[in-house]
Enzyme design. Sequence first.
Site, PDB file in Angstrom:
ATOM      1  N   LYS A  54       0.837  -1.206   0.000  1.00  0.00           N
ATOM      2  CA  LYS A  54       0.000   0.000   0.000  1.00  0.00           C
ATOM      3  C   LYS A  54       0.870   1.254   0.000  1.00  0.00           C
ATOM      4  CE  LYS A  54      -3.943  -2.317   2.115  1.00  0.00           C
ATOM      5  NZ  LYS A  54      -4.625  -2.776   3.320  1.00  0.00           N
ATOM      6  N   GLN A  98      -4.836  -1.549   9.512  1.00  0.00           N
ATOM      7  CA  GLN A  98      -4.798  -2.883   8.914  1.00  0.00           C
ATOM      8  C   GLN A  98      -5.407  -3.923   9.862  1.00  0.00           C
ATOM      9  OE1 GLN A  98      -3.780  -3.448   5.767  1.00  0.00           O
ATOM     10  NE2 GLN A  98      -4.205  -5.623   5.916  1.00  0.00           N
ATOM     11  N   ASP A 121     -11.358   2.743   3.961  1.00  0.00           N
ATOM     12  CA  ASP A 121     -11.673   1.309   3.916  1.00  0.00           C
ATOM     13  C   ASP A 121     -13.175   1.080   3.732  1.00  0.00           C
ATOM     14  OD1 ASP A 121      -9.721  -0.698   4.046  1.00  0.00           O
ATOM     15  OD2 ASP A 121      -9.248  -0.219   6.132  1.00  0.00           O
TER      16      ASP A 121
HETATM   17  N1  GUN Z   1      -7.208  -6.900   6.028  1.00  0.00           N
HETATM   18  C1  GUN Z   1      -7.559  -7.637   4.945  1.00  0.00           C
HETATM   19  N2  GUN Z   1      -8.167  -6.859   4.027  1.00  0.00           N
HETATM   20  C2  GUN Z   1      -8.188  -5.605   4.539  1.00  0.00           C
HETATM   21  C3  GUN Z   1      -8.682  -4.360   4.049  1.00  0.00           C
HETATM   22  O1  GUN Z   1      -9.247  -4.244   2.951  1.00  0.00           O
HETATM   23  N3  GUN Z   1      -8.518  -3.300   4.881  1.00  0.00           N
HETATM   24  C4  GUN Z   1      -7.909  -3.395   6.095  1.00  0.00           C
HETATM   25  N4  GUN Z   1      -7.809  -2.295   6.835  1.00  0.00           N
HETATM   26  N5  GUN Z   1      -7.454  -4.542   6.577  1.00  0.00           N
HETATM   27  C5  GUN Z   1      -7.590  -5.638   5.802  1.00  0.00           C
END
Ligand code: GUN
Length: 294
Positions: A54, A98, A121
Amino acid sequence: MTARILSGKEIAKDIRKDLKAEIEELKAKHGITPGLAVVLVGEDPASQVYVRSKVKTCERLGVNSIEHRFDKDYPESDLLALIDEMNGDDSIHGILVQLPLPKHIDEEKVLIRIRPDKDVDGFHPTNVGKMLVGKPDFLPCTPHGCQQILMRSGIETEGKEVVIVGRSNIVGKPLAAILVQKAKGANATVTICHTRTKNMAEHTRRADILIVAAGVPKAVTGDMVKEGVVVIDVGVNRIGKTESGKDKLCGDVDFDTVREKAAAITPVPGGVGPMTITMLMMNTVRAAKLRIKQ
Ligand code: GUN
């Protein structure tokens, strides 16, 4: 039939080219550089890979990334205080914590603390509600990425039997909410299968479009799908190392047997994964633009 490969990687590249231009325009016209804060608590190897990816994508597109990494014992109260600080920081347009978080931290408490207009998100209940009624500000990244793969590959969803395997809050449930909307790229008849579903294969064999986010390697095999199905594989499972020491990945779909019957299928890697990160960038740009309008 041997399936057409739906390359999320290529679709993501196209979208990122447009996003890069939008970001340059935001800078030139408004003096705004979109800023994304990414928070990782703990040492989960998969999460570390995602966060690194990311941050790298932010750098490539000209998005400012602010990375916070903490060890697995980081207190919940400190995390909430950090979110409060980031909520009030005008240089940060998007905040992503995350998941999964360590067990001592209440995930719901954390997600609800993020300002909805910085919730790139799309996990805050306000944004979940807006999505459900068909007026979203931020769509969750992985489900939105799946929808974009279908739309940009010219695959019609209207009136189609879409079967989703998996009912997580991150993928299965929001994906169903998105594809059932009265909207372009949606209008599907949606079924969600999960761990308590009886006769799973009876459902999956009915699917015109099958989307698998089960979290189980190769859970869907060739005998569970009909001829001509379109398959989106959301799974990322680490099943050892390649000769060069990289993680060896497989999806939740048994690619070799399913591709024999499918009309189209996403690969792992190079399918949904690159789309998820791209949708995050799209949401971050959107958050920055929404700020101008306020
Ligand atoms: N863990 C797995 N997929 C995601 C996501 O799309 N966003 C976040 N914040 N954590 C994740």
